[in-house]
Design an enzyme around this catalytic site. Structure first.
Site, mmCIF file in Angstrom:
data_model
loop_
_atom_site.group_PDB
_atom_site.id
_atom_site.type_symbol
_atom_site.label_atom_id
_atom_site.label_comp_id
_atom_site.label_asym_id
_atom_site.label_seq_id
_atom_site.Cartn_x
_atom_site.Cartn_y
_atom_site.Cartn_z
ATOM 1 N N HIS A 104 0.565 -11.637 2.038
ATOM 2 C CA HIS A 104 -0.514 -10.912 1.362
ATOM 3 C C HIS A 104 -1.215 -11.769 0.298
ATOM 4 O O HIS A 104 -2.440 -11.738 0.171
ATOM 5 C CB HIS A 104 0.075 -9.653 0.716
ATOM 6 C CG HIS A 104 -0.927 -8.582 0.436
ATOM 7 N ND1 HIS A 104 -0.610 -7.252 0.465
ATOM 8 C CD2 HIS A 104 -2.241 -8.630 0.124
ATOM 9 C CE1 HIS A 104 -1.689 -6.534 0.184
ATOM 10 N NE2 HIS A 104 -2.693 -7.354 -0.028
ATOM 11 N N TYR A 143 0.825 -1.219 0.000
ATOM 12 C CA TYR A 143 0.000 0.000 0.000
ATOM 13 C C TYR A 143 0.860 1.272 0.000
ATOM 14 O O TYR A 143 0.346 2.371 -0.147
ATOM 15 C CB TYR A 143 -0.929 0.056 1.226
ATOM 16 C CG TYR A 143 -1.923 -1.068 1.370
ATOM 17 C CD1 TYR A 143 -2.141 -2.005 0.365
ATOM 18 C CD2 TYR A 143 -2.676 -1.206 2.536
ATOM 19 C CE1 TYR A 143 -3.051 -3.039 0.525
ATOM 20 C CE2 TYR A 143 -3.587 -2.244 2.701
ATOM 21 C CZ TYR A 143 -3.757 -3.156 1.692
ATOM 22 O OH TYR A 143 -4.667 -4.183 1.866
HETATM 23 N N1 LIG Z 1 -5.736 -8.611 1.900
HETATM 24 C C1 LIG Z 1 -6.120 -8.051 0.780
HETATM 25 O O1 LIG Z 1 -5.788 -8.497 -0.330
HETATM 26 C C2 LIG Z 1 -6.994 -6.834 0.848
HETATM 27 C C3 LIG Z 1 -7.679 -6.397 -0.296
HETATM 28 C C4 LIG Z 1 -8.480 -5.260 -0.191
HETATM 29 C C5 LIG Z 1 -8.600 -4.595 1.028
HETATM 30 N N2 LIG Z 1 -7.884 -5.036 2.126
HETATM 31 C C6 LIG Z 1 -7.989 -4.341 3.438
HETATM 32 O O2 LIG Z 1 -9.374 -4.228 3.796
HETATM 33 C C7 LIG Z 1 -9.702 -2.846 3.997
HETATM 34 C C8 LIG Z 1 -11.146 -2.577 3.648
HETATM 35 O O3 LIG Z 1 -11.450 -3.005 2.338
HETATM 36 P P1 LIG Z 1 -11.685 -1.996 1.134
HETATM 37 O O4 LIG Z 1 -10.942 -0.748 1.430
HETATM 38 O O5 LIG Z 1 -11.372 -2.687 -0.123
HETATM 39 O O6 LIG Z 1 -13.231 -1.731 1.098
HETATM 40 P P2 LIG Z 1 -14.417 -1.447 2.151
HETATM 41 O O7 LIG Z 1 -13.889 -1.051 3.476
HETATM 42 O O8 LIG Z 1 -15.356 -2.590 2.069
HETATM 43 O O9 LIG Z 1 -15.170 -0.232 1.464
HETATM 44 C C9 LIG Z 1 -14.554 1.008 1.349
HETATM 45 C C10 LIG Z 1 -15.452 1.890 0.492
HETATM 46 O O10 LIG Z 1 -16.687 2.148 1.167
HETATM 47 C C11 LIG Z 1 -16.837 3.557 1.341
HETATM 48 N N3 LIG Z 1 -17.427 3.710 2.689
HETATM 49 C C12 LIG Z 1 -16.814 3.475 3.870
HETATM 50 N N4 LIG Z 1 -17.682 3.640 4.898
HETATM 51 C C13 LIG Z 1 -18.874 3.994 4.355
HETATM 52 C C14 LIG Z 1 -20.126 4.291 4.901
HETATM 53 N N5 LIG Z 1 -20.360 4.243 6.219
HETATM 54 N N6 LIG Z 1 -21.144 4.632 4.047
HETATM 55 C C15 LIG Z 1 -20.923 4.667 2.714
HETATM 56 N N7 LIG Z 1 -19.739 4.377 2.142
HETATM 57 C C16 LIG Z 1 -18.716 4.043 2.948
HETATM 58 C C17 LIG Z 1 -15.473 4.156 1.206
HETATM 59 O O11 LIG Z 1 -15.547 5.440 0.652
HETATM 60 P P3 LIG Z 1 -14.804 6.732 1.321
HETATM 61 O O12 LIG Z 1 -13.374 6.369 1.608
HETATM 62 O O13 LIG Z 1 -14.957 7.777 0.273
HETATM 63 O O14 LIG Z 1 -15.594 7.021 2.573
HETATM 64 C C18 LIG Z 1 -14.803 3.196 0.197
HETATM 65 O O15 LIG Z 1 -15.129 3.542 -1.128
HETATM 66 C C19 LIG Z 1 -8.677 -2.138 3.103
HETATM 67 O O16 LIG Z 1 -8.573 -0.774 3.369
HETATM 68 C C20 LIG Z 1 -7.425 -2.929 3.399
HETATM 69 O O17 LIG Z 1 -6.882 -2.573 4.635
HETATM 70 C C21 LIG Z 1 -7.098 -6.144 2.050
#
Ligand SMILES: NC(=O)c1ccc[n+]([C@@H]2O[C@H](COP(=O)([O-])OP(=O)(O)OC[C@H]3O[C@@H](n4cnc5c(N)ncnc54)[C@H](OP(=O)(O)O)[C@@H]3O)[C@@H](O)[C@H]2O)c1
Length: 281
Positions: A106, A48
């Site tokens: 990862h 990241y």
């Molecule tokens: N291990 C892996 O391969 C892997 C892959 C992907 C992610 N991850 C980890 O998992 C974490 C979370 O997953 P993710 O970032 O992919 O997606 P997520 O947390 O499921 O969704 C994030 C999205 O939802 C929006 N959002 C957040 N809270 C909200 C709410 N209360 N109401 C409406 N929209 C909302 C955010 O927009 P805004 O930011 O504009 O609010 C963003 O676009 C990542 O940050 C990372 O740390 C790991």
């Protein structure tokens, strides 16, 4: 905040803050906001490119190290015993800490057994308090967990109300591995969880949003959720899920939403593997 106990006794918060696709410049501000609204688990990764922002935000927060739970991940390009060991030291330096609470592989590609040996050594040396994997789908997970000495304490998988990962649960239980959900709100640029009518309707009975119901449903299943948001008010909203309990009927309604149990990515698809290795390996 409720905690989850890992197989080695380490206590991990059930809800944290993820920083995937948060730019290095913005990361410090976002993590500072997240810490100030009450998050104590931060999920980052070598890939990241924002571990330094996480470290800076923590250093400036005044929060005691033992009150924070830091998660990072060894990237494919750092796979193998020697490179993984070096990358762990690099992560420690960037995070500005003497230990990482949870270190994950990862992606399940490259010399993951070599990486694991380096991680086991870091664990024995006290540089890491717990070790695990990410994106190890069922068959891959079994093969890996069967052969390693220290069993993975966590498998971080794509998991949310539409991608429920029910099938892998017995395998994880066999090795004492806990699940951590990435994309708990559906992932970035995908709004089908947040806009789900079923989740919205359930939420209206508790005075909660669909997003809060989605996160409560995960944590009620004993799965660690790490929602990402760059907006402070959403960070607050996403953390505020421990003052209500979904009824059995509501849990059953959400169980019916499962569309892609193992996720929307097939990590065994040769085209996907080729793409990842050629571009990031
Ligand atoms: N291990 C892996 O391969 C892997 C892959 C992907 C992610 N991850 C980890 O998992 C974490 C979370 O997953 P993710 O970032 O992919 O997606 P997520 O947390 O499921 O969704 C994030 C999205 O939802 C929006 N959002 C957040 N809270 C909200 C709410 N209360 N109401 C409406 N929209 C909302 C955010 O927009 P805004 O930011 O504009 O609010 C963003 O676009 C990542 O940050 C990372 O740390 C790991």
């Amino acid at each position: 905040m409720e905690n989850l106990k890992l197989s080695n006794g380490v206590e991990m918060p059930l809800l944290g803050y993820g920083v995937f696709m948060v730019s290095p410049e913005e990361c410090e501000r976002c993590v500072s906001d997240a810490l100030s609204v009450g998050y104590r688990l931060i999920d980052t990764a070598q890939a990241y490119y924002n571990e330094e922002g996480v470290g800076n935000a923590w250093r400036k927060s005044g929060i005691k190290r033992e009150d924070l739970f830091l998660v990072t991940k060894v990237w494919i390009a750092n796979a193998g015993e020697e490179k993984a060991a070096q990358s762990i030291d690099e992560s420690l330096r960037k995070l500005q800490t003497e230990y990482i609470d949870l270190l994950l592989i990862h992606q399940a590609y490259g010399d993951v057994f070599g990486s694991w040996r380096a991680m086991e050594k870091a664990y024995r040396d006290g540089k890491v308090r717990a070790i695990g994997v990410s994106n190890f789908q069922a068959g891959r997970f079994f093969d890996f967990a069967h052969y390693v000495d220290v069993k993975p304490m966590v498998n971080q998988l794509q998991c949310n109300a539409l991608i429920q990962q029910i099938g892998i649960e017995p395998l994880l239980a066999e090795f004492g591995t806990k699940m951590m959900a990435w994309g708990p709100l559906g992932g970035q640029g995908v709004d089908d969880v947040i806009k789900s009518e079923v989740l919205g309707k359930i939420g209206s009975n508790y005075g909660k949003s669909a997003a809060q119901v989605a996160l409560r449903w995960l944590t009620q299943r004993g799965i660690v959720a790490i929602p990402k948001s760059t907006h402070r008010e959403r960070m607050e909203q996403n953390l505020n899920v421990f003052d209500f309990t979904l009824s059995d009927d509501d849990m059953a309604l959400i169980a019916n939403l499962n569309q892609h149990d193992t996720g929307t990515i097939n990590f065994g698809d040769p085209q996907f593997v080729k793409y990842l290795i050629e571009n990031y390996g």
